[in-house]
Design an enzyme around this catalytic site. Structure first.
Site, PDB file in Angstrom:
ATOM      1  N   ASP A   1       0.793  -1.246   0.000  1.00 58.54           N
ATOM      2  CA  ASP A   1       0.000   0.000   0.000  1.00 58.54           C
ATOM      3  C   ASP A   1       0.822   1.292   0.000  1.00 58.54           C
ATOM      4  OD1 ASP A   1      -1.908  -1.947   0.257  1.00 58.54           O
ATOM      5  OD2 ASP A   1      -2.785  -1.184   2.106  1.00 58.54           O
TER       6      ASP A   1
ATOM      7  N   LYS B   1      -6.994  -4.887  -3.192  1.00 58.53           N
ATOM      8  CA  LYS B   1      -7.789  -5.371  -2.066  1.00 58.53           C
ATOM      9  C   LYS B   1      -8.751  -4.275  -1.615  1.00 58.53           C
ATOM     10  CE  LYS B   1      -4.137  -4.075   1.235  1.00 58.53           C
ATOM     11  NZ  LYS B   1      -4.832  -3.030   1.976  1.00 58.53           N
TER      12      LYS B   1
ATOM     13  N   CYS C   1      -1.750  -2.305   7.715  1.00 56.15           N
ATOM     14  CA  CYS C   1      -1.731  -3.254   6.600  1.00 56.15           C
ATOM     15  C   CYS C   1      -0.436  -4.054   6.495  1.00 56.15           C
ATOM     16  CB  CYS C   1      -2.062  -2.533   5.299  1.00 56.15           C
ATOM     17  SG  CYS C   1      -3.766  -1.904   5.301  1.00 56.15           S
TER      18      CYS C   1
END
Length: 196
Positions: free
Chosen positions: A14, A109, A151
Site C-alpha cells: 500500500d 484489495k 496493513c
C-alpha cells in the site's frame, strides 16, 4: 544432489498517495519509505523471485462494507476511516517515489469490503496472492510498506497463516502510531515473523 533455494518474494504494501504526506490518511515518513523501497530494490532486485505490490482499491460513493464513513461522520480510526484510495483518484495511485518498473505484479484489495492484508487481494486474473506465490514456488516473503501497525501487520500475519516464512524489514516501513508499534512487533514475533 543439490536443491534450489526456496523462492523469496518482496511484498510492497500500500505505498499509495493517500497513505503518504498530503494524503487523506497520511503516515509520517510515507514518502521517504517509498523512496527507500525503490533504493532497496535497485540494490537487491536479484534477491527476489517476484516483487508484488498491494493496492487499497475502494469503490467510489460506497462505504465499502462499512470501512469508509460518510462525509461529515467521525471515523474511529480502528474499523472505520475517512475516504481513501478511491478507485480512479490520485490518492489511490502509487507514490511517485516508488519505481513501479521494479514491481512484477499488483494485487488489489478492499474493493467494496474492508481489507487490510495483501493476502485478501487478487491480481488482474483474480488469483489470490497466496496462489500467485505458490505458483512461483515462493516459500519466503519479506514485507515492507505502509503502515506498520495496520496493513503491513495484517499482511505479515496473513503470510504466516498461509505458511510462508516471513520477515518484516522495519526500516522500509512507517507506523501510524510510532508510540504503540512495540506491541505490534511483539504480536508479529509471537506469530513467528522475523523483524529486521
Amino acid at each position: 544432489m543439490t536443491t534450489s533455494a526456496p523462492g523469496t518474494a518482496l511484498l510492497v504494501v500500500d505505498v499509495q498517495n493517500d497513505f503518504c504526506e498530503g494524503g487523506s490518511l497520511a503516515v509520517d515518513g510515507g514518502g521517504d519509505v517509498a523512496g527507500r523501497i525503490t533504493d532497496h530494490l535497485r540494490r537487491h532486485r536479484d534477491r527476489y523471485d517476484v516483487v508484488v505490490a498491494s493496492l487499497d482499491d475502494h469503490v467510489p460513493r460506497s462505504s465499502n462494507g462499512g470501512h469508509i464513513v460518510d462525509a461529515g461522520e467521525q471515523p474511529n480510526f480502528a474499523d472505520t476511516w475517512p475516504a481513501h484510495c478511491i478507485e480512479g483518484t490520485a490518492g489511490a495511485d502509487t507514490h511517485p517515489a516508488l519505481d513501479t518498473q521494479l514491481v512484477d505484479l499488483f494485487v488489489r484489495k478492499g474493493h467494496g469490503v474492508p481489507a487490510y492484508s495483501a493476502f485478501e487481494g487478487h491480481d488482474d486474473r483474480h488469483r489470490a496472492l497466496a496462489t500467485v506465490l505458490r505458483e512461483r514456488a515462493v516459500q519466503r516473503v519479506e514485507v515492507v510498506g505502509l503502515a506498520t501497525d495496520h496493513c503491513v501487520r495484517a499482511t505479515a500475519l496473513g503470510a504466516r497463516e498461509n505458511g510462508f516464512a516471513t520477515t518484516v524489514l522495519l526500516d522500509l516501513t512507517a507506523a501510524v502510531d510510532p508510540t504503540g508499534v512495540e506491541d505490534v512487533y511483539d504480536e508479529l514475533r509471537a506469530a513467528g515473523c522475523e523483524l529486521r
